[in-house]
Design a protein around this motif. Structure first.
Motif, PDB file in Angstrom:
ATOM      1  N   ASP A  23       1.917  -9.931   1.029  1.00 47.88           N
ATOM      2  CA  ASP A  23       1.793 -11.272   0.481  1.00 47.88           C
ATOM      3  C   ASP A  23       3.204 -11.815   0.271  1.00 47.88           C
ATOM      4  O   ASP A  23       4.087 -11.094  -0.216  1.00 47.88           O
ATOM      5  CB  ASP A  23       1.029 -11.234  -0.847  1.00 47.88           C
ATOM      6  CG  ASP A  23       0.686 -12.625  -1.333  1.00 47.88           C
ATOM      7  OD1 ASP A  23       1.615 -13.338  -1.758  1.00 47.88           O
ATOM      8  OD2 ASP A  23      -0.492 -13.002  -1.277  1.00 47.88           O
ATOM      9  N   SER A  24       3.417 -13.088   0.660  1.00 51.36           N
ATOM     10  CA  SER A  24       4.755 -13.662   0.551  1.00 51.36           C
ATOM     11  C   SER A  24       5.244 -13.730  -0.887  1.00 51.36           C
ATOM     12  O   SER A  24       6.452 -13.789  -1.133  1.00 51.36           O
ATOM     13  CB  SER A  24       4.767 -15.070   1.160  1.00 51.36           C
ATOM     14  OG  SER A  24       3.843 -15.911   0.494  1.00 51.36           O
ATOM     15  N   SER A  25       4.325 -13.697  -1.848  1.00 53.56           N
ATOM     16  CA  SER A  25       4.741 -13.771  -3.238  1.00 53.56           C
ATOM     17  C   SER A  25       5.279 -12.438  -3.749  1.00 53.56           C
ATOM     18  O   SER A  25       6.173 -12.397  -4.588  1.00 53.56           O
ATOM     19  CB  SER A  25       3.566 -14.215  -4.115  1.00 53.56           C
ATOM     20  OG  SER A  25       2.497 -13.284  -4.018  1.00 53.56           O
ATOM     21  N   CYS A  26       4.733 -11.323  -3.225  1.00 51.56           N
ATOM     22  CA  CYS A  26       5.210 -10.005  -3.683  1.00 51.56           C
ATOM     23  C   CYS A  26       6.050  -9.287  -2.636  1.00 51.56           C
ATOM     24  O   CYS A  26       6.749  -8.328  -2.958  1.00 51.56           O
ATOM     25  CB  CYS A  26       4.027  -9.138  -4.090  1.00 51.56           C
ATOM     26  SG  CYS A  26       2.905  -8.713  -2.747  1.00 51.56           S
ATOM     27  N   LYS A  27       5.983  -9.680  -1.366  1.00 52.10           N
ATOM     28  CA  LYS A  27       6.834  -9.177  -0.282  1.00 52.10           C
ATOM     29  C   LYS A  27       6.708  -7.673  -0.081  1.00 52.10           C
ATOM     30  O   LYS A  27       7.692  -6.974   0.123  1.00 52.10           O
ATOM     31  CB  LYS A  27       8.299  -9.552  -0.520  1.00 52.10           C
ATOM     32  CG  LYS A  27       8.542 -11.053  -0.550  1.00 52.10           C
ATOM     33  CD  LYS A  27      10.013 -11.375  -0.762  1.00 52.10           C
ATOM     34  CE  LYS A  27      10.227 -12.886  -0.770  1.00 52.10           C
ATOM     35  NZ  LYS A  27      11.635 -13.256  -1.009  1.00 52.10           N
ATOM     36  N   ARG A  28       5.483  -7.163  -0.147  1.00 52.25           N
ATOM     37  CA  ARG A  28       5.263  -5.738   0.118  1.00 52.25           C
ATOM     38  C   ARG A  28       3.808  -5.519   0.521  1.00 52.25           C
ATOM     39  O   ARG A  28       2.965  -6.393   0.344  1.00 52.25           O
ATOM     40  CB  ARG A  28       5.617  -4.885  -1.092  1.00 52.25           C
ATOM     41  CG  ARG A  28       4.817  -5.209  -2.351  1.00 52.25           C
ATOM     42  CD  ARG A  28       5.251  -4.366  -3.538  1.00 52.25           C
ATOM     43  NE  ARG A  28       4.507  -4.704  -4.743  1.00 52.25           N
ATOM     44  CZ  ARG A  28       4.875  -5.612  -5.636  1.00 52.25           C
ATOM     45  NH1 ARG A  28       6.023  -6.263  -5.461  1.00 52.25           N
ATOM     46  NH2 ARG A  28       4.129  -5.868  -6.697  1.00 52.25           N
ATOM     47  N   MET A  29       3.565  -4.336   1.079  1.00 51.50           N
ATOM     48  CA  MET A  29       2.221  -3.941   1.519  1.00 51.50           C
ATOM     49  C   MET A  29       1.987  -2.501   1.089  1.00 51.50           C
ATOM     50  O   MET A  29       2.897  -1.656   1.149  1.00 51.50           O
ATOM     51  CB  MET A  29       2.106  -4.063   3.042  1.00 51.50           C
ATOM     52  CG  MET A  29       0.820  -3.486   3.625  1.00 51.50           C
ATOM     53  SD  MET A  29       0.849  -3.508   5.435  1.00 51.50           S
ATOM     54  CE  MET A  29      -0.710  -2.704   5.797  1.00 51.50           C
ATOM     55  N   THR A  30       0.777  -2.217   0.660  1.00 48.31           N
ATOM     56  CA  THR A  30       0.432  -0.861   0.203  1.00 48.31           C
ATOM     57  C   THR A  30      -0.927  -0.466   0.763  1.00 48.31           C
ATOM     58  O   THR A  30      -1.864  -1.279   0.785  1.00 48.31           O
ATOM     59  CB  THR A  30       0.391  -0.790  -1.337  1.00 48.31           C
ATOM     60  OG1 THR A  30       1.684  -1.090  -1.854  1.00 48.31           O
ATOM     61  CG2 THR A  30      -0.031   0.588  -1.814  1.00 48.31           C
ATOM     62  N   VAL A  31      -1.019   0.777   1.234  1.00 50.42           N
ATOM     63  CA  VAL A  31      -2.301   1.329   1.677  1.00 50.42           C
ATOM     64  C   VAL A  31      -2.566   2.625   0.913  1.00 50.42           C
ATOM     65  O   VAL A  31      -1.636   3.304   0.462  1.00 50.42           O
ATOM     66  CB  VAL A  31      -2.321   1.602   3.195  1.00 50.42           C
ATOM     67  CG1 VAL A  31      -2.225   0.311   3.974  1.00 50.42           C
ATOM     68  CG2 VAL A  31      -1.215   2.566   3.591  1.00 50.42           C
ATOM     69  N   ILE A  32      -3.843   2.952   0.770  1.00 50.05           N
ATOM     70  CA  ILE A  32      -4.244   4.149   0.036  1.00 50.05           C
ATOM     71  C   ILE A  32      -5.148   4.970   0.938  1.00 50.05           C
ATOM     72  O   ILE A  32      -6.154   4.467   1.453  1.00 50.05           O
ATOM     73  CB  ILE A  32      -4.981   3.781  -1.263  1.00 50.05           C
ATOM     74  CG1 ILE A  32      -4.081   2.895  -2.141  1.00 50.05           C
ATOM     75  CG2 ILE A  32      -5.404   5.030  -2.023  1.00 50.05           C
ATOM     76  CD1 ILE A  32      -4.801   2.267  -3.308  1.00 50.05           C
TER      77      ILE A  32
END
Length: 1012
Positions: A502-511
């Motif tokens: 997301d451009s607001s948080c600038k990160r990606m997470t997978v589980i």
């Protein structure tokens, strides 16, 4: 569940996914087969919402009449028929019809072209058919199709969600609700009549995906969608615009609105200027007619009235509309060949005057094909990719591992030496990734079904589907046989949740769950976004920050990779904060997006043209600075004061007030970590400085900046549908050099408009001068004798001048077109130089025509000034009118030939006809090359020259229609006038070159002399 009256499903939101798939005879995982989709498309028709009004030929026809020049010509035509001058009236009628037909054809083609742009401006979509993901036009969707959605997509049809990850859509178009609505595929609603805004398991056509991704089954298409039903209501219940206006406006307001529309005063800036100019000419024509009547003591008989109309016609450039329309059409086609699609014709007149270009970096200034150039691990190990020739080929190039503190050696070049310490890092960049990279020779491509990406590119034998950043990371991991499929087989990991970028948080997470019962959390993103989430000592954080700064200074885009292993908990899936808390840093990935080969040359071309190029990017400031230096946006000759503000972070720029921004000597050339709101502020700051700017964009959030800029340009390959809809132009190749091509074409078009307007006005001014002074040529009854007949004037304006003007409209760009400063859009085409030139050339031409007429009249034959009214030489040929008719033919030939010469002289406003292209050739034959360069103009001149002779010599036609007769020795007068005219124009240009020499040289010697 039965279909409703519209042919869709009554309430798909109350059905489970399995029930809906059964009802629509589709597969919720694999979609329809290609054959079944084709059958349904034939049965139900395309997925297209019909507008309230389609393409109306009558509306386009009315547009051709609604301009001042046409209105003026219609008035002149009416007067001509009223006084029984049927020849002149018929000719003007033909002119009006020609203008309308040409305009109708060109506008119709333009409208059809814009309709054809739906592939760019309307949503395309990714659909799963026969277990393969493919991109198709939205209009090819059918009920039962399985559609994949990503951030920035416009939903192409009404869909029942099958799956979704943090999915939200903006449905303001349907519901009026300004806040995006969160969507959930696993919910089955109970209320059949539930409001659209509450149907959280549905997404609707024309809404926008603002967050996350998902997949859904098409439940309705075209006019059966919710937005289609609204369109149908508009079609059946719409009222003409005039009726709406009449309810809320007064009578005089309605008259004002209608008058402005008829006179073309509500069009583009250029159209408005030309309409006002036409009204000015009309007023001048009336004034000149009054002067004619006054000179005859207002004894207005048929001849005097015709002469007054003749003078009025002489001042009006009848062919201007047709020439302008054709030139604009040629300009749009030329831009299309240069990979620029013009969506709004009004920008054609603006793009040539652009002073600033604000460009994104990735994919526009650079190739958009990223390579993982360097990897730095937390234990100090460094991996470098050398000599990579194919970005998507894991076997291309060598990977060299080394210790952070020592140079590489042959013993450290083995991939397996540090693989154990790097395995967790490689596992993270593989699993926290939605890209797919495969060998096209070894795979069938069926694995593309599970991807959720925006583009597919094939290089060499390798196919990559996904975002460039993720492709680069996936390729790097595959160099060590660490693909997603390999890892899943090796450790049995299963994806259980994803928190998307997301451009607001600038990160990606997978589980991912593991057979042991715990879960692995894998995160990647910008360092500043992940740093607060790390469970690491400050010393480690400082080490990561320093290394990221070092990599960014090398022009690399830096991503931080982090991980944690934790017990399984449902809150990890639903709460992003919980999932991303307490991460362990693994290392940094430095990605390199090489600049396009043509970018540096295009940037330099802009600087020479007086256009300032600004890079507005989301990258780290050091990465952006390095690339800006590489492509030439930042130069080494910047002074210390200029260098301070040349680069700036978006946070620092946003912290400034408008007054503080305006106080800066120059606006930043590089804005890093740029947000959409920063782009809007940048455009506003440029406008406050009187600049005209281009803004490029590809994302949903770029739309405000695209609309606010003077020319908004969207990316056609990787741009979102929302950005394309908001833009004025679309780049089909996402290439910065195409923007420069558009600017050059815009300047060429502007120059050519000036050239043919100048040519037409020179003709008008010379004729007015000739006809007014011609009032002094009178017979014994003190009645004026025409130096030119009305048909001769119309012939010169419509036949001779029109094709010459059209040839000037097709003129190629001058060699110096991109070494001149941008033209001032506030002034428009009627610059001070054009106004002065038209009067100078018009006086030269008019004076020589008067000389030709007077010399023949009062020369060897001595014009018999004792003509009686019975021998009226304005209407009839008699022996006593011989000299009058010969003088008129001489004047007509002089005017025609001077117009032919003028067409070549106005090709450049200062350069000599004998040295028009000094950069390419010079010498005695340079004139021949100059006149042959524009083939259309050359043949227009030849045709104008040749056709003059039959017009003068054909019996009956010359006496009855044109009111002149054959000439002999008078040709010497004509050619003497031509030589004198060329000499006068060349002297005039020489004076201009001398006067403006220093000014031109000062600009040319400072390529970067931008005002901003």
């Amino acid at each position: 569940m039965e279909p409703d009256d519209f042919g869709g499903l009554c309430a798909p939101h109350i059905l489970s996914v399995d029930q809906l798939a059964c009802l629509l005879e589709t597969d919720a995982s694999n979609g329809l087969s290609y054959s079944e989709a084709a059958r349904r498309l034939d049965e139900y028709g395309p997925n297209r919402v019909e507008a309230a009004k389609g393409l109306s030929v009558w509306k386009i026809l009315l547009r051709q009449v609604s301009n001042s020049l046409t209105v003026v010509l219609i008035l002149v035509m009416a007067i001509s028929f009223a006084i029984h001058d049927y020849i002149e009236g018929s000719v003007i009628t033909a002119v009006i019809v020609l203008n309308i037909v040409v305009g109708l054809v060109q506008d119709y083609r333009a409208e059809k072209t814009i309709e054809g742009l739906q592939a760019l401006s309307a949503p395309s979509c990714k659909v799963v058919r026969s277990m393969v993901a493919t991109t198709i036009k939205a209009e090819q969707l059918v009920k039962g199709d399985l559609v994949m959605l990503n951030v920035g997509d416009i939903v192409p049809a009404d869909l029942r969600l099958v799956s979704g990850l943090n999915l939200s859509t903006d449905e303001a178009l349907l519901t009026g609700e300004s806040v995006p609505i969160s969507k959930h595929s696993d919910i089955v609603l109970q209320d059949v009549d539930m409001p659209i805004g509450d149907r959280v398991n549905m997404v609707y056509s024309a809404s926008t995906v603002t967050r996350g991704r998902g997949m859904g089954i098409v439940t309705a298409t075209g006019m059966n969608t919710e937005v289609g039903r609204i369109a149908e209501l508009l079609r059946t219940n719409s009222h003409p615009k005039g009726k709406d206006v009449s309810r809320f406006t007064s009578y005089w307001q309605r008259v004002k609105i209608g008058t402005r529309s008829i006179l073309g005063l509500d069009g583009t800036p250029l159209q408005v200027k030309l309409s006002k100019f036409a009204l000015l000419l009309f007023a001048l024509a009336i004034l000149l007619a009054i002067i004619v009547f006054a000179s005859n003591r207002f004894d207005i008989d048929g001849d005097v009235l015709i002469y007054g109309i003749c003078v009025g016609v002489a001042v009006i450039p009848e062919s201007l509309i047709a020439v302008l329309t054709i030139s604009m059409a040629v300009g749009t086609k030329a831009m299309a060949r240069g990979n620029v699609i013009v969506r709004k014709l009004s920008v054609l007149e603006a793009v040539g005057g652009i002073t600033n270009i604000c460009s994104d970096k990735t994919g526009t200034l650079t190739q958009g094909k990223m390579i993982t150039r360097k990897v730095w691990l937390s234990d100090g190990s460094v991996a470098s990719v050398e000599t990579c020739t194919h970005p998507f080929d894991p076997t291309s190039g060598d990977v060299v591992w080394k210790d952070d503190q020592s140079p590489p050696s042959d013993s450290q070049s083995s991939k397996s030496g540090l693989l154990a310490s790097a395995q967790l890092f490689l596992e993270c960049i593989t699993l926290c990734n939605n890209a797919t990279v495969s060998d096209t020779k070894a795979t069938s491509g069926d694995d593309t079904v599970e991807t959720s990406t925006t583009s597919t590119t094939v290089v060499s034998d390798w196919k990559a589907i996904g975002e460039p950043t993720e492709i680069a990371l996936q390729v790097f991991a595959m160099r060590f046989d660490m693909s997603k499929a390999t890892l899943s087989q090796a450790n049995g990991s299963v994806l259980v949740a994803e928190h998307p970028f997301d451009s607001s948080c600038k990160r990606m997470t997978v589980i991912y769950s593991r057979p042991s019962g715990d879960v692995g959390v894998y995160t990647k993103g910008a360092l500043e976004a992940i740093m607060p989430l790390l469970d690491a000592p400050e010393k480690v954080k400082a080490q990561f920050t320093a290394k990221a700064e070092f990599l960014a200074a090398e022009g690399l885009r830096v991503l931080c990779i982090a991980h944690k292993t934790t017990p399984n908990d449902e809150s990890l899936k639903t709460d992003r904060t919980v999932a991303e808390k307490g991460l362990t840093p693994l290392g940094l990935a430095g990605l390199y997006d090489p600049p396009r080969l043509e970018t540096a040359g295009a940037v330099r071309k802009c600087k020479i043209a007086g256009i300032s190029v600004h890079m507005l990017t989301g990258d780290h400031i050091k990465t952006a600075t390095a690339i800006a230096h590489e492509v030439g946006i930042l130069s080494t000759d910047l002074s210390t004061a200029e260098a301070v503000n040349a680069t700036m972070s978006a946070s620092a720029f946003d912290a400034l007030s408008d007054a503080e921004i305006d106080a800066l000597d120059k606006l930043p050339l590089v804005l890093a970590r740029c947000s959409p709101s920063t782009k809007v502020r940048m455009v506003a700051a440029m406008h406050r400085r009187g600049a005209y700017c281009v803004m490029t964009g590809d994302g949903v959030n770029d739309s405000p900046a695209l609309k606010k800029a003077d020319v908004g340009i969207a990316m056609g390959l990787n741009g979102s549908d929302v950005a394309k809809e908001a833009a004025d132009m679309v780049l089909t190749d996402d290439n910065f050099s195409s923007i420069v091509t558009a600017v050059e074409e815009g300047r060429r078009l502007f120059d050519n408009i000036q050239k043919f307007i100048l040519h037409l006005l020179i003709s008008n001014i010379s004729q007015v001068l000739l006809l007014l002074i011609g009032l002094a040529f009178k017979d014994s009854e003190s009645q004026s004798v025409f130096p030119l007949s009305p048909i001769e004037i119309l012939w010169a304006n419509l036949i001779t001048s029109s094709f010459l003007a059209l040839g000037l409209g097709l003129e190629e760009a001058q060699p110096d077109i991109m070494i001149r400063p941008p033209h001032d859009l506030r002034v428009g085409v009627f610059t001070k130089e054009i106004i002065i030139d038209k009067f100078a050339y018009g006086i030269f031409m008019g004076a020589l025509c008067i000389f030709a007429s007077a010399f023949v009249s009062y020369g060897p034959y001595q014009w018999p000034v004792s003509l009686s009214r019975s021998d009226d030489c304005n209407q009839n040929f008699t022996d006593v009118c011989e000299v009058v008719y010969r003088a008129r033919a001489t004047t007509f030939a002089t005017l025609s030939f001077l117009l032919l010469v003028t067409a070549w002289e106005v090709k450049h406003f200062t350069r000599s006809l004998f040295n028009m292209y000094p950069e390419e050739f010079s010498g005695p034959f340079s004139v021949v090359r100059t006149v042959l360069r524009n083939r259309f103009l050359f043949w227009a001149v030849v045709a104008g020259f040749v056709i003059t002779f039959p017009v003068i010599y054909i019996p009956v036609v010359n006496h009855i229609v044109f009111k002149h007769t054959a000439i002999s020795w008078e040709w010497g007068v004509v050619f003497a006038a031509v030589i004198a005219y060329i000499a006068l124009v060349e002297v005039w240009k020489a004076g201009k070159r001398r006067l403006f020499h220093k000014k031109q040289n000062s600009f040319s010697s400072s390529p970067s002399s931008s005002t901003l």
